[in-house]
Scaffold this motif. Structure first.
Motif, PDB file in Angstrom:
ATOM      1  N   ASP A   1      65.357   2.868  35.782  1.00  0.00           N
ATOM      2  CA  ASP A   1      64.222   4.107  35.215  1.00  0.00           C
ATOM      3  C   ASP A   1      64.178   4.099  34.104  1.00  0.00           C
ATOM      4  O   ASP A   1      65.111   4.443  33.170  1.00  0.00           O
ATOM      5  CB  ASP A   1      64.102   4.967  36.594  1.00  0.00           C
ATOM      6  N   ILE A   2      62.871   3.958  33.956  1.00  0.00           N
ATOM      7  CA  ILE A   2      62.279   4.485  31.724  1.00  0.00           C
ATOM      8  C   ILE A   2      61.993   5.912  31.801  1.00  0.00           C
ATOM      9  O   ILE A   2      61.617   6.438  32.521  1.00  0.00           O
ATOM     10  CB  ILE A   2      61.344   4.023  31.232  1.00  0.00           C
ATOM     11  N   GLU A   3      62.745   6.544  31.293  1.00  0.00           N
ATOM     12  CA  GLU A   3      62.800   7.876  30.600  1.00  0.00           C
ATOM     13  C   GLU A   3      61.523   8.446  30.216  1.00  0.00           C
ATOM     14  O   GLU A   3      60.916   7.278  29.154  1.00  0.00           O
ATOM     15  CB  GLU A   3      63.515   8.556  30.354  1.00  0.00           C
ATOM     16  N   GLY A   4      60.165   9.077  30.329  1.00  0.00           N
ATOM     17  CA  GLY A   4      59.161   9.838  29.570  1.00  0.00           C
ATOM     18  C   GLY A   4      58.432   8.841  30.064  1.00  0.00           C
ATOM     19  O   GLY A   4      57.728   8.926  28.980  1.00  0.00           O
ATOM     20  N   SER A   5      58.391   8.273  30.938  1.00  0.00           N
ATOM     21  CA  SER A   5      56.958   6.553  30.597  1.00  0.00           C
ATOM     22  C   SER A   5      55.693   7.584  31.024  1.00  0.00           C
ATOM     23  O   SER A   5      54.581   6.991  30.290  1.00  0.00           O
ATOM     24  CB  SER A   5      57.435   5.769  32.308  1.00  0.00           C
ATOM     25  N   ALA A   6      55.477   8.515  32.038  1.00  0.00           N
ATOM     26  CA  ALA A   6      54.268   9.400  31.905  1.00  0.00           C
ATOM     27  C   ALA A   6      53.696   9.496  30.522  1.00  0.00           C
ATOM     28  O   ALA A   6      52.548   9.866  30.706  1.00  0.00           O
ATOM     29  CB  ALA A   6      54.187  10.007  32.848  1.00  0.00           C
TER      30      ALA A   6
ATOM     31  N   ASP B   1      57.261  -4.457  28.398  1.00  0.00           N
ATOM     32  CA  ASP B   1      57.376  -5.587  28.457  1.00  0.00           C
ATOM     33  C   ASP B   1      58.922  -5.478  27.551  1.00  0.00           C
ATOM     34  O   ASP B   1      59.221  -6.941  27.009  1.00  0.00           O
ATOM     35  CB  ASP B   1      55.773  -6.309  27.074  1.00  0.00           C
ATOM     36  N   ASP B   2      58.799  -4.203  26.735  1.00  0.00           N
ATOM     37  CA  ASP B   2      60.198  -4.226  26.126  1.00  0.00           C
ATOM     38  C   ASP B   2      61.465  -4.542  27.069  1.00  0.00           C
ATOM     39  O   ASP B   2      62.131  -4.751  26.926  1.00  0.00           O
ATOM     40  CB  ASP B   2      60.113  -3.427  25.389  1.00  0.00           C
ATOM     41  N   LEU B   3      60.786  -3.668  27.931  1.00  0.00           N
ATOM     42  CA  LEU B   3      62.332  -3.966  28.982  1.00  0.00           C
ATOM     43  C   LEU B   3      62.376  -4.986  30.005  1.00  0.00           C
ATOM     44  O   LEU B   3      63.731  -5.369  30.168  1.00  0.00           O
ATOM     45  CB  LEU B   3      61.553  -2.932  30.830  1.00  0.00           C
TER      46      LEU B   3
ATOM     47  N   GLY C   1      56.736  -0.659  37.751  1.00  0.00           N
ATOM     48  CA  GLY C   1      56.171  -0.107  37.039  1.00  0.00           C
ATOM     49  C   GLY C   1      56.606   0.778  35.524  1.00  0.00           C
ATOM     50  O   GLY C   1      56.071   0.159  34.907  1.00  0.00           O
ATOM     51  N   ASP C   2      57.251   1.757  35.817  1.00  0.00           N
ATOM     52  CA  ASP C   2      58.371   2.011  35.512  1.00  0.00           C
ATOM     53  C   ASP C   2      59.719   2.521  34.811  1.00  0.00           C
ATOM     54  O   ASP C   2      60.191   3.039  34.828  1.00  0.00           O
ATOM     55  CB  ASP C   2      58.186   3.787  34.957  1.00  0.00           C
ATOM     56  N   GLY C   3      59.677   0.930  36.017  1.00  0.00           N
ATOM     57  CA  GLY C   3      61.779   0.497  36.049  1.00  0.00           C
ATOM     58  C   GLY C   3      61.539  -0.599  36.644  1.00  0.00           C
ATOM     59  O   GLY C   3      60.780  -1.700  36.514  1.00  0.00           O
ATOM     60  N   MET C   4      62.534  -1.277  37.459  1.00  0.00           N
ATOM     61  CA  MET C   4      62.805  -2.444  37.649  1.00  0.00           C
ATOM     62  C   MET C   4      63.829  -2.232  39.013  1.00  0.00           C
ATOM     63  O   MET C   4      65.124  -1.837  38.223  1.00  0.00           O
ATOM     64  CB  MET C   4      63.275  -3.180  37.033  1.00  0.00           C
ATOM     65  N   ARG C   5      64.089  -2.810  39.932  1.00  0.00           N
ATOM     66  CA  ARG C   5      65.217  -2.851  41.174  1.00  0.00           C
ATOM     67  C   ARG C   5      65.444  -4.697  40.944  1.00  0.00           C
ATOM     68  O   ARG C   5      64.785  -4.851  41.238  1.00  0.00           O
ATOM     69  CB  ARG C   5      64.670  -2.478  42.062  1.00  0.00           C
ATOM     70  N   VAL C   6      66.724  -4.657  40.902  1.00  0.00           N
ATOM     71  CA  VAL C   6      67.369  -6.063  41.072  1.00  0.00           C
ATOM     72  C   VAL C   6      68.027  -5.468  42.166  1.00  0.00           C
ATOM     73  O   VAL C   6      68.858  -5.623  42.162  1.00  0.00           O
ATOM     74  CB  VAL C   6      67.750  -6.400  39.897  1.00  0.00           C
TER      75      VAL C   6
ATOM     76  N   ILE D   1      63.107   3.058  24.160  1.00  0.00           N
ATOM     77  CA  ILE D   1      63.369   3.097  25.727  1.00  0.00           C
ATOM     78  C   ILE D   1      64.415   3.779  25.867  1.00  0.00           C
ATOM     79  O   ILE D   1      65.670   3.269  25.132  1.00  0.00           O
ATOM     80  CB  ILE D   1      63.400   1.887  25.489  1.00  0.00           C
ATOM     81  N   ARG D   2      64.531   4.971  26.785  1.00  0.00           N
ATOM     82  CA  ARG D   2      65.513   5.397  27.426  1.00  0.00           C
ATOM     83  C   ARG D   2      66.024   5.145  28.903  1.00  0.00           C
ATOM     84  O   ARG D   2      64.884   5.743  29.524  1.00  0.00           O
ATOM     85  CB  ARG D   2      65.945   6.568  27.309  1.00  0.00           C
ATOM     86  N   LEU D   3      67.300   4.262  29.649  1.00  0.00           N
ATOM     87  CA  LEU D   3      66.679   4.194  30.572  1.00  0.00           C
ATOM     88  C   LEU D   3      67.773   4.744  30.955  1.00  0.00           C
ATOM     89  O   LEU D   3      69.391   5.664  31.179  1.00  0.00           O
ATOM     90  CB  LEU D   3      67.464   2.870  30.767  1.00  0.00           C
ATOM     91  N   ARG D   4      67.607   5.623  32.754  1.00  0.00           N
ATOM     92  CA  ARG D   4      68.607   6.206  33.774  1.00  0.00           C
ATOM     93  C   ARG D   4      68.874   4.867  34.405  1.00  0.00           C
ATOM     94  O   ARG D   4      67.500   4.265  34.923  1.00  0.00           O
ATOM     95  CB  ARG D   4      68.483   7.203  34.124  1.00  0.00           C
ATOM     96  N   VAL D   5      70.201   4.451  35.294  1.00  0.00           N
ATOM     97  CA  VAL D   5      70.475   2.995  35.753  1.00  0.00           C
ATOM     98  C   VAL D   5      71.308   3.882  36.620  1.00  0.00           C
ATOM     99  O   VAL D   5      72.383   4.107  36.578  1.00  0.00           O
ATOM    100  CB  VAL D   5      71.058   2.061  34.841  1.00  0.00           C
ATOM    101  N   SER D   6      71.540   3.300  38.005  1.00  0.00           N
ATOM    102  CA  SER D   6      71.989   3.336  39.278  1.00  0.00           C
ATOM    103  C   SER D   6      72.248   1.868  39.662  1.00  0.00           C
ATOM    104  O   SER D   6      71.369   1.732  39.764  1.00  0.00           O
ATOM    105  CB  SER D   6      71.190   4.341  40.620  1.00  0.00           C
ATOM    106  N   PHE D   7      73.508   1.955  40.085  1.00  0.00           N
ATOM    107  CA  PHE D   7      74.519   0.866  41.355  1.00  0.00           C
ATOM    108  C   PHE D   7      74.484   1.285  42.343  1.00  0.00           C
ATOM    109  O   PHE D   7      75.092   2.692  42.441  1.00  0.00           O
ATOM    110  CB  PHE D   7      75.459   0.855  39.968  1.00  0.00           C
TER     111      PHE D   7
END
Length: 234
Positions: free
Chosen positions: A46-51, A63-65, A89-94, A131-137
């Motif tokens: 999830d990208i911080e501050g995308s809004a 594109d950068d993500l 949208g403002d992140g990716m689920r893998v 880009i600054r990210l929060r990532v959960s596993f």
């Protein structure tokens, strides 16, 4: 092209003339043939501050993500077509099949790869494009359903990445590019046994309470997430 030229603003007309670079990541809802009920790894980015970004900046951010995640799979020799990726949208689920990336390697591969990719990205963009990210596993039993995926671990991952302690960890350390949290299930099943690069002593327990969700989770020490992948992190 030097760095100064690379940061020069791109006009709208120029953007319309440039075709997007194809990504190696499978587009939703492609699932590489693995759709049955099974245990998978889950990585939620999830990208911080995308809004706060306007439409053009938001498109560039996406594109950068994609490019950063492409490099994660390339750098670790992961077959991108074997993953199932859902654009949020403002992140990716893998969704990660465990025969493609072993459980003990999921956190290692994505934390090291994202850290390196974000570090390189930060060198060539200004503060507004950073880009600054929060990532959960997480890890657990999920299955394909109606062109997407369903299962409790997906809900857990979403709650973790949005948790206040995780948001605060990134918001209060502006020098950080990445904050990492793992579910209690992922910690107990994999991390606590000392498998992989990031040992259990490098995580601290937090409590996550959002809506009906109330569970412990484990936050990777911020200085560890910022180190290079060759550093000893046990």
């Amino acid at each position: 092209m030097n760095a100064e030229r690379a940061l020069r603003p791109i006009s709208l007309a120029a953007r319309r003339r440039v075709k997007a670079v194809p990504s190696r990541l499978p587009e939703q809802p492609r699932s590489s043939g693995r759709t049955g009920l099974n245990i998978y790894g889950i990585v939620l980015v999830d990208i911080e501050g995308s809004a706060r970004r306007d439409d053009l900046a938001f498109r560039r951010m996406r594109d950068d993500l994609y490019e950063i995640l492409d490099r994660v799979t390339l750098g670790d020799g992961i077959s991108a077509t074997a993953l199932s990726c859902q654009d949020c949208g403002d992140g990716m689920r893998v969704i990660v099949p465990l025969d493609v990336v072993p459980p003990a390697s999921i956190v290692d591969a994505f934390v090291a790869g994202l850290t390196a990719g974000l570090r390189e990205h930060r060198r060539y963009v200004d503060a507004h494009a950073r880009i600054r990210l929060r990532v959960s596993f997480d890890i657990g039993l999920i299955e394909s359903h109606r062109h997407n995926w369903t299962g409790e671990p997906l809900i857990r991952a979403a709650r973790l990445v949005d948790a206040l302690p995780v948001r605060d960890a990134l918001a209060t350390a502006r020098d950080l590019d990445l904050v990492v949290v793992v579910s209690d299930e992922m910690f107990r099943t994999v991390v606590r046994h000392g498998f992989g690069m990031y040992g259990p002593t490098r995580f601290r327990e937090i409590q996550v309470q959002i809506k009906e969700f109330n569970s412990p989770a484990w936050l990777l020490e911020s200085d560890i997430a910022a180190r290079c992948s060759s550093c000893p992190c046990r």
